[in-house]
Structures are given as structure tokens and as C-alpha cells.
Design a protein around this motif. Structure first.
Motif, PDB file in Angstrom:
ATOM      1  N   TYR A  86      28.558 -32.611  59.646  1.00  0.00           N
ATOM      2  CA  TYR A  86      29.913 -32.105  59.930  1.00  0.00           C
ATOM      3  C   TYR A  86      30.525 -32.260  58.639  1.00  0.00           C
ATOM      4  CZ  TYR A  86      31.065 -36.726  61.851  1.00  0.00           C
ATOM      5  OH  TYR A  86      31.031 -38.168  61.972  1.00  0.00           O
ATOM      6  N   ASN A  87      30.063 -32.937  57.654  1.00  0.00           N
ATOM      7  CA  ASN A  87      30.573 -33.225  56.293  1.00  0.00           C
ATOM      8  C   ASN A  87      30.091 -32.097  55.584  1.00  0.00           C
ATOM      9  OD1 ASN A  87      32.644 -35.541  56.416  1.00  0.00           O
ATOM     10  ND2 ASN A  87      30.953 -36.292  57.435  1.00  0.00           N
ATOM     11  N   SER A  88      29.411 -31.197  55.911  1.00  0.00           N
ATOM     12  CA  SER A  88      28.408 -30.261  54.833  1.00  0.00           C
ATOM     13  C   SER A  88      29.446 -29.303  54.407  1.00  0.00           C
ATOM     14  CB  SER A  88      27.261 -29.590  55.538  1.00  0.00           C
ATOM     15  OG  SER A  88      26.371 -30.540  56.173  1.00  0.00           O
ATOM     16  N   LYS A  92      33.584 -31.750  67.133  1.00  0.00           N
ATOM     17  CA  LYS A  92      33.772 -33.020  67.481  1.00  0.00           C
ATOM     18  C   LYS A  92      34.220 -33.929  66.279  1.00  0.00           C
ATOM     19  CE  LYS A  92      31.333 -33.400  71.997  1.00  0.00           C
ATOM     20  NZ  LYS A  92      30.362 -34.112  72.831  1.00  0.00           N
ATOM     21  N   GLY A  93      33.292 -33.708  65.237  1.00  0.00           N
ATOM     22  CA  GLY A  93      33.647 -34.590  64.161  1.00  0.00           C
ATOM     23  C   GLY A  93      34.774 -34.057  63.124  1.00  0.00           C
ATOM     24  N   ARG A  94      35.145 -32.761  63.236  1.00  0.00           N
ATOM     25  CA  ARG A  94      36.182 -32.292  62.353  1.00  0.00           C
ATOM     26  C   ARG A  94      37.422 -31.915  63.306  1.00  0.00           C
ATOM     27  NH1 ARG A  94      34.452 -28.274  57.304  1.00  0.00           N
ATOM     28  NH2 ARG A  94      32.918 -29.809  56.366  1.00  0.00           N
ATOM     29  N   ASP A  95      37.319 -32.582  64.754  1.00  0.00           N
ATOM     30  CA  ASP A  95      38.464 -32.304  65.444  1.00  0.00           C
ATOM     31  C   ASP A  95      38.903 -30.705  65.362  1.00  0.00           C
ATOM     32  OD1 ASP A  95      38.709 -35.017  66.009  1.00  0.00           O
ATOM     33  OD2 ASP A  95      39.706 -35.328  64.279  1.00  0.00           O
ATOM     34  N   ILE A  96      37.838 -29.876  65.896  1.00  0.00           N
ATOM     35  CA  ILE A  96      38.212 -28.631  65.943  1.00  0.00           C
ATOM     36  C   ILE A  96      38.495 -28.227  66.985  1.00  0.00           C
ATOM     37  CG2 ILE A  96      37.301 -26.052  65.415  1.00  0.00           C
ATOM     38  CD1 ILE A  96      35.703 -27.318  63.101  1.00  0.00           C
ATOM     39  N   LEU A  97      39.632 -27.596  67.374  1.00  0.00           N
ATOM     40  CA  LEU A  97      39.985 -27.157  68.596  1.00  0.00           C
ATOM     41  C   LEU A  97      39.122 -25.905  69.211  1.00  0.00           C
ATOM     42  CD1 LEU A  97      43.773 -26.732  68.191  1.00  0.00           C
ATOM     43  CD2 LEU A  97      42.486 -28.595  69.311  1.00  0.00           C
ATOM     44  N   PRO A  98      38.974 -26.011  70.815  1.00  0.00           N
ATOM     45  CA  PRO A  98      37.887 -24.971  71.313  1.00  0.00           C
ATOM     46  C   PRO A  98      37.946 -23.508  71.065  1.00  0.00           C
ATOM     47  CG  PRO A  98      38.970 -26.466  73.056  1.00  0.00           C
ATOM     48  CD  PRO A  98      39.665 -26.735  71.620  1.00  0.00           C
ATOM     49  N   ASN A  99      39.548 -23.045  70.595  1.00  0.00           N
ATOM     50  CA  ASN A  99      39.582 -21.662  70.165  1.00  0.00           C
ATOM     51  C   ASN A  99      39.545 -21.645  68.652  1.00  0.00           C
ATOM     52  OD1 ASN A  99      41.950 -23.254  69.705  1.00  0.00           O
ATOM     53  ND2 ASN A  99      43.408 -21.471  70.279  1.00  0.00           N
ATOM     54  N   GLN A 100      39.075 -22.329  67.885  1.00  0.00           N
ATOM     55  CA  GLN A 100      38.736 -22.368  66.522  1.00  0.00           C
ATOM     56  C   GLN A 100      37.610 -22.118  66.029  1.00  0.00           C
ATOM     57  OE1 GLN A 100      41.001 -25.985  65.260  1.00  0.00           O
ATOM     58  NE2 GLN A 100      42.596 -24.731  64.434  1.00  0.00           N
ATOM     59  N   LEU A 101      37.392 -21.511  65.008  1.00  0.00           N
ATOM     60  CA  LEU A 101      35.927 -21.349  64.641  1.00  0.00           C
ATOM     61  C   LEU A 101      35.435 -22.067  63.482  1.00  0.00           C
ATOM     62  CD1 LEU A 101      35.583 -17.451  64.245  1.00  0.00           C
ATOM     63  CD2 LEU A 101      34.556 -18.828  66.028  1.00  0.00           C
ATOM     64  N   ILE A 102      34.242 -22.696  63.416  1.00  0.00           N
ATOM     65  CA  ILE A 102      33.968 -23.421  62.264  1.00  0.00           C
ATOM     66  C   ILE A 102      33.739 -22.833  60.917  1.00  0.00           C
ATOM     67  CG2 ILE A 102      32.147 -25.077  61.302  1.00  0.00           C
ATOM     68  CD1 ILE A 102      31.300 -25.386  64.562  1.00  0.00           C
ATOM     69  N   ASN A 103      34.475 -23.497  59.692  1.00  0.00           N
ATOM     70  CA  ASN A 103      34.441 -22.833  58.682  1.00  0.00           C
ATOM     71  C   ASN A 103      33.347 -23.088  57.431  1.00  0.00           C
ATOM     72  OD1 ASN A 103      35.340 -25.309  57.757  1.00  0.00           O
ATOM     73  ND2 ASN A 103      37.371 -24.791  56.982  1.00  0.00           N
ATOM     74  N   ILE A 104      32.482 -24.098  57.939  1.00  0.00           N
ATOM     75  CA  ILE A 104      31.334 -24.389  57.169  1.00  0.00           C
ATOM     76  C   ILE A 104      30.426 -23.172  57.049  1.00  0.00           C
ATOM     77  CG2 ILE A 104      29.303 -25.719  56.916  1.00  0.00           C
ATOM     78  CD1 ILE A 104      30.807 -27.754  58.609  1.00  0.00           C
ATOM     79  N   GLN A 134      25.840 -16.520  69.918  1.00  0.00           N
ATOM     80  CA  GLN A 134      26.209 -17.880  69.836  1.00  0.00           C
ATOM     81  C   GLN A 134      26.982 -17.999  68.269  1.00  0.00           C
ATOM     82  OE1 GLN A 134      23.033 -20.381  71.194  1.00  0.00           O
ATOM     83  NE2 GLN A 134      24.741 -21.171  72.527  1.00  0.00           N
ATOM     84  N   ILE A 135      26.206 -17.510  67.501  1.00  0.00           N
ATOM     85  CA  ILE A 135      26.487 -17.836  66.018  1.00  0.00           C
ATOM     86  C   ILE A 135      27.819 -17.311  65.690  1.00  0.00           C
ATOM     87  CG2 ILE A 135      26.074 -16.933  63.530  1.00  0.00           C
ATOM     88  CD1 ILE A 135      24.340 -19.289  63.929  1.00  0.00           C
ATOM     89  N   ASN A 136      28.103 -15.851  66.372  1.00  0.00           N
ATOM     90  CA  ASN A 136      29.364 -15.326  66.172  1.00  0.00           C
ATOM     91  C   ASN A 136      30.657 -16.075  66.790  1.00  0.00           C
ATOM     92  OD1 ASN A 136      29.236 -12.778  64.663  1.00  0.00           O
ATOM     93  ND2 ASN A 136      27.731 -12.160  65.972  1.00  0.00           N
ATOM     94  N   ALA A 137      30.386 -16.561  67.898  1.00  0.00           N
ATOM     95  CA  ALA A 137      31.429 -17.269  68.711  1.00  0.00           C
ATOM     96  C   ALA A 137      31.371 -18.833  67.992  1.00  0.00           C
ATOM     97  CB  ALA A 137      30.912 -17.518  70.059  1.00  0.00           C
ATOM     98  N   ASN A 138      30.715 -19.279  67.120  1.00  0.00           N
ATOM     99  CA  ASN A 138      31.085 -20.622  66.582  1.00  0.00           C
ATOM    100  C   ASN A 138      31.441 -20.402  65.182  1.00  0.00           C
ATOM    101  OD1 ASN A 138      30.432 -22.782  68.808  1.00  0.00           O
ATOM    102  ND2 ASN A 138      28.714 -21.236  68.996  1.00  0.00           N
ATOM    103  N   PHE A 139      31.032 -19.603  64.272  1.00  0.00           N
ATOM    104  CA  PHE A 139      31.162 -19.945  62.945  1.00  0.00           C
ATOM    105  C   PHE A 139      31.661 -18.575  62.203  1.00  0.00           C
ATOM    106  CE2 PHE A 139      27.316 -22.527  63.722  1.00  0.00           C
ATOM    107  CZ  PHE A 139      27.839 -23.525  63.102  1.00  0.00           C
ATOM    108  N   ILE A 140      32.644 -18.960  61.499  1.00  0.00           N
ATOM    109  CA  ILE A 140      33.313 -17.855  60.664  1.00  0.00           C
ATOM    110  C   ILE A 140      32.274 -17.161  59.696  1.00  0.00           C
ATOM    111  CG2 ILE A 140      35.128 -17.441  58.900  1.00  0.00           C
ATOM    112  CD1 ILE A 140      36.852 -19.646  59.815  1.00  0.00           C
ATOM    113  N   ASN A 168      30.347 -21.048  48.320  1.00  0.00           N
ATOM    114  CA  ASN A 168      31.171 -22.342  47.806  1.00  0.00           C
ATOM    115  C   ASN A 168      32.050 -22.247  46.277  1.00  0.00           C
ATOM    116  OD1 ASN A 168      31.229 -25.039  49.552  1.00  0.00           O
ATOM    117  ND2 ASN A 168      29.453 -24.031  49.782  1.00  0.00           N
ATOM    118  N   LYS A 169      31.775 -21.020  45.904  1.00  0.00           N
ATOM    119  CA  LYS A 169      32.611 -20.545  44.645  1.00  0.00           C
ATOM    120  C   LYS A 169      31.949 -21.389  43.438  1.00  0.00           C
ATOM    121  CE  LYS A 169      36.856 -19.098  46.703  1.00  0.00           C
ATOM    122  NZ  LYS A 169      36.456 -17.851  47.208  1.00  0.00           N
ATOM    123  N   ILE A 170      30.796 -21.677  43.417  1.00  0.00           N
ATOM    124  CA  ILE A 170      30.159 -22.374  42.403  1.00  0.00           C
ATOM    125  C   ILE A 170      29.306 -21.550  41.426  1.00  0.00           C
ATOM    126  CG2 ILE A 170      28.227 -24.037  41.681  1.00  0.00           C
ATOM    127  CD1 ILE A 170      28.950 -25.260  44.789  1.00  0.00           C
TER     128      ILE A 170
END
Length: 371
Positions: free
Chosen positions: A202-204, A249-261, A322-328, A367-369
Motif C-alpha cells: 500500500y506504499n507502492s 485499510k493501509g491508506r485509510d481509503i473510504l469504501p466509496n473511494q477508488l485506489i489511485n495506485i 472487481q478491478i474496475n470497482a477498486n482501481f482508478i 508515474n511521469k518518469i
């Protein structure tokens, strides 16, 4: 300081690549003789020991006491997590990818990969390079981080991009710190274990989600008797759910929010599927990015749509949902680290990796590298 082409005035904190604690200056210590003393700045590289009156450059994490790389606090850290179920081919993928970066990507994208510690040099040579490229042997299954502490420690590298300034002088344009983790499949089998030994997930900065298509029931049925099939283990949907829950859980993301990694959903061992996918499939072609020495965004898009169609056709529609429901941001890839099926732990043919660089290049781009 130049980080990925962006000038940063000051860095107030950085994350320890071993325990993933956010370290401000009060949590970074210099070590000399038997003494430790705090650093005055997160980016301070030298300290004067009051006991022996000598200058030291050894810095340690104030939380886990691990020795920090000399680049700590000076440049952007990019953590690439390679995760997947047991026998998905994670170690093979990392070993072949690092070789590809060193020998082909470096020339194409004007960059160089440099290990940051003797530990990284030894681990890469002993655990990846020598077995694969010298002895032509397959790699041992990665041990659980609970029993093998070195699995908890990343392979640390500097990735330097160079070019010329307006005066034609050779310069280093930007440098990032890369941390590669090879996760044991059994450490992904329950959330409690993942939360204990896989905090880096979750720090990736990016995740390469490696999945074995030979675990998909419909694929197995179509290949039964044609090739040796591995033991069927974790369902890919279960692994995805655990990973998403851990990150939220590690990033304190709310249930209605998507993961931005950004997540590179990468199906390994695609060479085994050559007989059941279209003969003109784009994933059978070599990656165009290194040859053209530039990111081919259209190829990323074409591969993504084709692989997503294959996944759905082989009964993986729920996984895509599931991927669509969790990740941006995610993209699908089809890769092969070895290029052919090994026999009795021996690589019988010359290694012919297929598109192993694609997920990594996509994550650097996201990551704009690189652009």
C-alpha cells in the motif's frame, strides 16, 4: 534537486524502503563507531561523530535501524511491487525484467540501472542472474517473508536518465530510486499475513499484478493433455480482493473511494496459450517500445483491450469487474518471462522473453518518469 524532470526545493520526509515508516529528520540517524546521533536534515548526507571526531556517511532508520541507501531523501522513491499467487512466475519475471532493463532498455531510453547496495548485487546474481542466464535453470519458489527475512527487503536500484544540455555537455537529467519486491505467493493467502509482511504494497508507486492464466478453469480445460499444468491454487478474484482491502485499510481509503495506485494486470506464461489464442494476436509480437526508443501509447491501449477480451472470453468477467470497482487506473498485459515451457527445472531453449518490459514501462509512464 531534479526528480523526474521536476525541480523540488526541499524534501521534508521520505519513506524507509525497509519498514515503510515515514521518516522526518528526527527519525534519521547517523551511525559511527558505537554511537548514533540524529541528522539535522532528511537530505543531509554527512555527519560528524563527537566520539571519534570522524565524518560518517552511514545513515539508519530510527524505526527499524536498517542502513538507508546513500540516495535516501535526495530523490524520488518508486516502489514497484510484483505480487501474485504461488507459482505465477514472479521471480522469473523480476530476474528477466532486470536483465532487460540493463541490456536493452538502458540503450533505448538513455538510462542506466545501478544497484544501491552489496546486498542487492549479491541477491540479483545469486538468486536471479546466475540460475537463469548462466546455469539455464528455473528459479526456486520464493520463501515466505515470515521464514526468510531477506524477502522482506527490496532489491534497491538507482535508475538514472541522461542526455545533453544546451551546450552539448553530457548530463544526468533525472534519477529515481527503484525498490523491487518479490512477494511469496503464500504470503498472499490471507489478509492478516499480507498486512504483517507486505506493508510495502500500500506504499507502492505501482503494482505489477502477475496472474497465471493456467489457473483459469476454462484455459486449463482447453489445454488439458497438451502441456503440463500446475497445481490449481488461489482464485485470482480472491487475491485481488485481499490486495484491494489491504491497500484501502493501509491508506485509510473510504469504501466509496477508488485506489489511485496504477496497476499493471499482467498475465504470465502467455507462450503456453499460443495454440488457443488468435494467430495474429498482438501479444505474440515483440514489444515496440524499446525498438522505437519511445513509449507507444497506442500499443498499450491495443494490448489492454485484447487482453481484457481474452480474460472475459475465458470466464474472467468477474475479475475485470472487481478491478474496475477498486482501481482508478489499470491496464492489462500479456507476457512471458521464459518464452517456452521448461522441462525438469531446466530451460531447454534460449530465453526468449515476450513483452516483459511493457508493465514496467507503463508504470514509469503513469508515474511521469518517462513520456
Amino acid at each position: 534537486m531534479v526528480i523526474g524532470g521536476i525541480f523540488m526545493k526541499k524534501k521534508m520526509e521520505a519513506i524507509c524502503p525497509y519498514c515503510f515508516t515515514k521518516l522526518v529528520k528526527s527519525k534519521v540517524f547517523f551511525k559511527c563507531c558505537k554511537e548514533t546521533f540524529p541528522s539535522k536534515s532528511i537530505s543531509k548526507m554527512k555527519g560528524n561523530c563527537k566520539s571519534c571526531k570522524k565524518t560518517t556517511t552511514t545513515r539508519i532508520c530510527g524505526h527499524c535501524t536498517a542502513e538507508l541507501p546513500y540516495t535516501f531523501g535526495l530523490q524520488k522513491e518508486v516502489v514497484i511491487s510484483v505480487i501474485g499467487a504461488k507459482e505465477a512466475g514472479k521471480s522469473h519475471y523480476i530476474g528477466v525484467l532486470l536483465n532487460k532493463i540493463m541490456n536493452e532498455m538502458g540503450m533505448a531510453f538513455h538510462c542506466a540501472l545501478q544497484p544501491l547496495s552489496d546486498e542487492t548485487i549479491r541477491r540479483y546474481r545469486e538468486d536471479f542472474h546466475n540460475p537463469l542466464f548462466k546455469n539455464k535453470e528455473t528459479l526456486q519458489v520464493t520463501m515466505s517473508a515470515r521464514s526468510d527475512k531477506k524477502v522482506q527487503r527490496p532489491l534497491l536500484y538507482n535508475l538514472s536518465f541522461f542526455g545533453k544540455n544546451i551546450f552539448g555537455k553530457k548530463v544526468i537529467k533525472s534519477v529515481i530510486t527503484l525498490a523491487f519486491f518479490d512477494t511469496a505467493g503464500e504470503d498472499m493467502n490471507d489478509e492478516d499475513t499480507m498486512a504483517t509482511v507486505n506493508k510495502y504494497i500500500y506504499n507502492s508507486s505501482g503494482i505489477i499484478f502477475l496472474l497465471d492464466p493456467l489457473q483459469i478453469t476454462e484455459v486449463r480445460e482447453r489445454l488439458e493433455g497438451k502441456i503440463p499444468l500446475p497445481y490449481q491454487n488461489s482464485e485470482v478474484e480472491d487475491l485481488l480482493s485481499r490486495t484491494a482491502n489491504l491497500i484501502k485499510k493501509g491508506r485509510d481509503i473510504l469504501p466509496n473511494q477508488l485506489i489511485n495506485i496504477p496497476v499493471a494486470v499482467s498475465f504470465s506464461k502467455m507462450d503456453a496459450l499460443d495454440d488457443i489464442i488468435d494467430g495474429s494476436s498482438i501479444v505474440k509480437n515483440n514489444s515496440p517500445h524499446i525498438e522505437s526508443q519511445a513509449i507507444n501509447k497506442q500499443d498499450f491501449e491495443d494490448v489492454h483491450h485484447q487482453m481484457q477480451n481474452y480474460i472475459t472470453r475465458f470466464g474472467g468477467g468477474h475479475f475485470i469487474s472487481q478491478i474496475n470497482a477498486n482501481f482508478i487506473n489499470y491496464s492489462c498485459f500479456g507476457i512471458s518471462a521464459l518464452g517456452s515451457n521448461p522441462k525438469d527445472a531446466k530451460i531447454t531453449n534460449t530465453l526468449q522473453p515476450r513483452r516483459v518490459e511493457d508493465p514496467f514501462l507503463w508504470l514509469l509512464w503513469k508515474n511521469k518518469i518517462i513520456s
